[in-house]
Design an enzyme around this catalytic site. Structure first.
Site, short mmCIF file in Angstrom:
data_model
loop_
_atom_site.label_atom_id
_atom_site.label_comp_id
_atom_site.label_asym_id
_atom_site.label_seq_id
_atom_site.Cartn_x
_atom_site.Cartn_y
_atom_site.Cartn_z
N TYR A 1 -14.38 -12.53 -0.34
CA TYR A 1 -15.09 -11.29 -0.73
C TYR A 1 -16.30 -11.60 -1.61
O TYR A 1 -17.36 -10.99 -1.46
CB TYR A 1 -14.15 -10.35 -1.49
CG TYR A 1 -13.33 -9.45 -0.60
CD1 TYR A 1 -13.92 -8.39 0.09
CD2 TYR A 1 -11.97 -9.65 -0.43
CE1 TYR A 1 -13.17 -7.56 0.91
CE2 TYR A 1 -11.21 -8.83 0.38
CZ TYR A 1 -11.82 -7.78 1.06
OH TYR A 1 -11.08 -6.97 1.87
N ARG B 1 -7.81 11.95 -5.69
CA ARG B 1 -9.05 11.24 -5.38
C ARG B 1 -10.24 12.17 -5.19
O ARG B 1 -11.37 11.72 -5.23
CB ARG B 1 -8.84 10.36 -4.14
CG ARG B 1 -8.15 9.06 -4.45
CD ARG B 1 -9.13 8.02 -4.99
NE ARG B 1 -9.96 7.51 -3.90
CZ ARG B 1 -11.21 7.84 -3.68
NH1 ARG B 1 -11.83 8.68 -4.48
NH2 ARG B 1 -11.87 7.33 -2.68
N ASP C 1 -6.25 -3.03 -7.54
CA ASP C 1 -6.81 -3.61 -6.32
C ASP C 1 -6.83 -5.13 -6.46
O ASP C 1 -6.93 -5.65 -7.57
CB ASP C 1 -8.22 -3.09 -6.02
CG ASP C 1 -8.60 -3.39 -4.58
OD1 ASP C 1 -8.21 -2.61 -3.69
OD2 ASP C 1 -9.25 -4.43 -4.33
N ARG D 1 0.82 -1.22 0.00
CA ARG D 1 0.00 0.00 0.00
C ARG D 1 0.85 1.26 0.00
O ARG D 1 0.51 2.25 0.66
CB ARG D 1 -0.94 0.03 1.21
CG ARG D 1 -1.92 -1.11 1.27
CD ARG D 1 -3.05 -0.87 0.27
NE ARG D 1 -4.12 -1.81 0.47
CZ ARG D 1 -5.30 -1.52 1.01
NH1 ARG D 1 -5.55 -0.31 1.41
NH2 ARG D 1 -6.21 -2.43 1.12
N ARG E 1 -3.88 6.66 0.48
CA ARG E 1 -4.46 7.85 1.14
C ARG E 1 -3.56 8.57 2.12
O ARG E 1 -3.84 9.71 2.47
CB ARG E 1 -5.76 7.46 1.86
CG ARG E 1 -6.92 7.34 0.90
CD ARG E 1 -8.06 6.66 1.59
NE ARG E 1 -7.58 5.38 2.10
CZ ARG E 1 -8.34 4.51 2.75
NH1 ARG E 1 -9.59 4.80 2.99
NH2 ARG E 1 -7.84 3.37 3.17
O1 CP3 Z 1 0.24 -1.29 -2.59
C1 CP3 Z 1 -0.06 -0.42 -3.43
O2 CP3 Z 1 0.32 0.74 -3.36
C2 CP3 Z 1 -0.87 -0.85 -4.65
C3 CP3 Z 1 -2.25 -0.67 -4.53
C4 CP3 Z 1 -3.14 -1.56 -3.68
C5 CP3 Z 1 -4.43 -1.17 -3.29
N1 CP3 Z 1 -5.04 -2.21 -2.68
C6 CP3 Z 1 -5.01 0.15 -3.53
C7 CP3 Z 1 -6.16 0.56 -2.72
C8 CP3 Z 1 -2.96 -2.87 -3.22
C9 CP3 Z 1 -1.74 -3.76 -3.31
C10 CP3 Z 1 -4.18 -3.26 -2.62
C11 CP3 Z 1 -4.40 -4.58 -2.06
C12 CP3 Z 1 -5.66 -4.84 -1.37
N2 CP3 Z 1 -6.91 -4.40 -1.65
C13 CP3 Z 1 -5.77 -5.73 -0.31
C14 CP3 Z 1 -4.63 -6.55 0.20
C15 CP3 Z 1 -3.76 -5.78 1.08
C16 CP3 Z 1 -4.19 -5.93 2.44
O3 CP3 Z 1 -4.45 -4.88 3.06
O4 CP3 Z 1 -4.21 -7.07 2.90
C17 CP3 Z 1 -7.11 -5.78 0.10
C18 CP3 Z 1 -7.68 -6.60 1.23
C19 CP3 Z 1 -7.82 -4.95 -0.76
C20 CP3 Z 1 -9.28 -4.72 -0.79
C21 CP3 Z 1 -9.56 -3.34 -0.45
N3 CP3 Z 1 -9.34 -2.29 -1.32
C22 CP3 Z 1 -10.06 -2.83 0.76
C23 CP3 Z 1 -10.39 -3.67 1.97
C24 CP3 Z 1 -10.17 -1.47 0.58
C25 CP3 Z 1 -10.79 -0.52 1.55
C26 CP3 Z 1 -9.99 -0.31 2.73
C27 CP3 Z 1 -9.03 0.75 2.44
O5 CP3 Z 1 -7.86 0.60 2.82
O6 CP3 Z 1 -9.46 1.75 1.88
C28 CP3 Z 1 -9.67 -1.14 -0.71
C29 CP3 Z 1 -9.54 0.19 -1.31
C30 CP3 Z 1 -8.18 0.60 -1.74
N4 CP3 Z 1 -7.29 -0.17 -2.43
C31 CP3 Z 1 -7.60 1.89 -1.58
C32 CP3 Z 1 -6.35 1.86 -2.20
C33 CP3 Z 1 -5.38 2.99 -2.34
C34 CP3 Z 1 -8.27 3.07 -0.91
C35 CP3 Z 1 -9.28 3.59 -1.85
C36 CP3 Z 1 -9.47 5.05 -1.68
O7 CP3 Z 1 -8.74 5.81 -2.32
O8 CP3 Z 1 -10.36 5.44 -0.91
#
Ligand code: CP3
Length: 370
Positions: free
Chosen positions: A178, A65, A101, A52, A56
């Site tokens: 999911y 965003r 994602d 990540r 944000r």
């Molecule tokens: O690592 C990186 O920089 C690459 C981008 C990336 C995102 N999600 C962008 C994202 C990666 C590698 C992920 C993986 C991801 N997505 C996981 C596995 C990582 C982990 O935490 O175990 C999971 C479970 C998800 C599913 C997901 N996507 C959730 C649960 C959420 C909401 C919670 C949250 O953190 O916002 C997302 C949204 C998401 N994916 C965001 C980002 C930058 C936030 C979205 C926003 O801008 O509001």
């Protein structure tokens, strides 16, 4: 954020320079500390990247965003590439991870994916019955995910030529959870009940997901990713017997069918009871979360595999001196053994101060320099 331009056409068609003198971008990538560590080769410093790393906690990302929804950002290759490159350059990390994602692949299987503001992923038509499973679409053609491959191509051409790019997806279990729950879950009731009461349908669903993942991840590699990561973020809710029976064969199928020569990073959280089994499922690099001591985790998965981890993401809310001490402790546990990639034990949390993330990267580089 810097604009990313379209990939240049392949140059050097002149044939004037002798082939063996060209230090092609491929060699620079192959010899990078991250790729060397994936292969457990010695490195001059411990490579570090952070799950990540684009997100944000960065003001530039929040700014973007305000104009673009999360899914639109994922689906606009130019913007996804910009976010990817910007995060890697700003932090000074040793690998980039494509902005996407883990759940994108469930859309072409027929699920309606949404990201409600602040609420995380929501699926309006979750898979709840055997009939729902039978309706799932096989991902025969990954063209529906072309935006990911295009983002990878744009990112690859904009990144420093020696900086590897990681492609990724959710692992079969985390995706299935999911798809069945319809979003995040505390107890995974629907998932576990389906798995244990309808194993035939469960295995059919996991096989369908796994076949799609093989195509999707290999297409990310073909587009220019140097390594791929499987995020099995929620697999830690299972006991070892369930993992062995309902998950391991599917994850193994995916990993065994990844294009040869491309390292696979296999990550999960809450996996202290599952590490040996995750290792059995496969991967060149096993991700450790912060709940296991790195030396003990590495011992358990075996020193013939690389490991990634495992600083508690909450440490990044403390002061730089404290972060340095904690990073030192992890480097000491790795004890200079080839095959350690420094990372957090899970993704960066949204409110994390950026300067602390940069301080961590610098500290890891400096303290591990040989
Ligand atoms: O690592 C990186 O920089 C690459 C981008 C990336 C995102 N999600 C962008 C994202 C990666 C590698 C992920 C993986 C991801 N997505 C996981 C596995 C990582 C982990 O935490 O175990 C999971 C479970 C998800 C599913 C997901 N996507 C959730 C649960 C959420 C909401 C919670 C949250 O953190 O916002 C997302 C949204 C998401 N994916 C965001 C980002 C930058 C936030 C979205 C926003 O801008 O509001």
């Amino acid at each position: 954020m810097q604009k990313v331009s379209a990939p240049a056409e392949a140059d050097d068609t002149s044939g004037t320079s002798p082939k063996n003198e060209i230090r092609s971008p491929n060699n620079e990538l192959r010899d990078s500390p991250f790729m060397r560590a994936c292969r457990r080769e010695p490195v001059t410093f411990t490579p570090v990247w952070l799950m990540r790393q684009a997100g944000r906690y960065m003001s530039e990302y929040r700014e973007l965003r305000r104009r673009v929804s999360f899914l639109d950002l994922c689906k606009t290759p130019q913007l996804a590439a910009e976010v990817t490159v910007h995060a890697a350059e700003r932090l000074g990390v040793d690998a980039a991870i494509i902005f996407a994602d883990i759940l994108l692949i469930i859309e072409p299987m027929g699920l309606d994916l949404e990201f409600a503001q602040g609420d995380g992923p929501a699926i309006r038509n979750p898979v709840r019955s055997t009939a729902d499973i039978e309706r799932l679409r096989e991902v025969d053609d990954v063209a529906a995910l072309d935006f990911v491959f295009e983002a990878i191509r744009l990112t690859r051409s904009a990144l420093r030529p020696d900086l590897p790019l990681i492609g990724f997806s959710g692992a079969p279990f985390t995706l299935a959870s999911y798809m069945i729950e319809g979003g995040g879950s505390k107890n995974y009731v629907h998932t576990k009940v389906r798995m244990r009461t309808d194993p035939g349908a469960w295995h059919a669903m996991m096989s369908l997901i796994s076949r799609g993942l093989v195509k999707y991840l290999n297409a990310q590699i073909a587009a220019g990713a140097q390594a791929v990561q499987l995020f099995d973020s929620w697999v830690g809710c299972l006991d070892p017997d369930d993992y062995r029976e309902y998950v391991l064969p599917h994850t193994r199928h995916v990993i065994q069918n990844i294009s040869p020569g491309t390292p696979v990073l296999h990550f999960g959280t809450g996996t202290a009871a599952l590490l040996e089994l995750m290792r059995e499922a496969g991967g060149d690099v096993i991700g450790l979360d912060w709940r296991v001591r790195l030396d003990q985790g590495w011992q358990r998965v075996g020193h013939d595999v690389a490991v990634m981890g495992n600083l508690d993401p909450v440490t990044l809310f403390t002061a730089p001196e404290q972060i340095r001490l904690e990073a030192r402790r992890i480097l000491d546990y790795a004890a200079g053994r080839p095959g350690h990639i420094f990372n957090l034990g899970h993704g960066i949390l949204p409110e994390t101060p950026v300067e602390n993330v940069i301080a961590l990267v610098e500290a890891v580089h400096e303290m591990s320099q040989s």
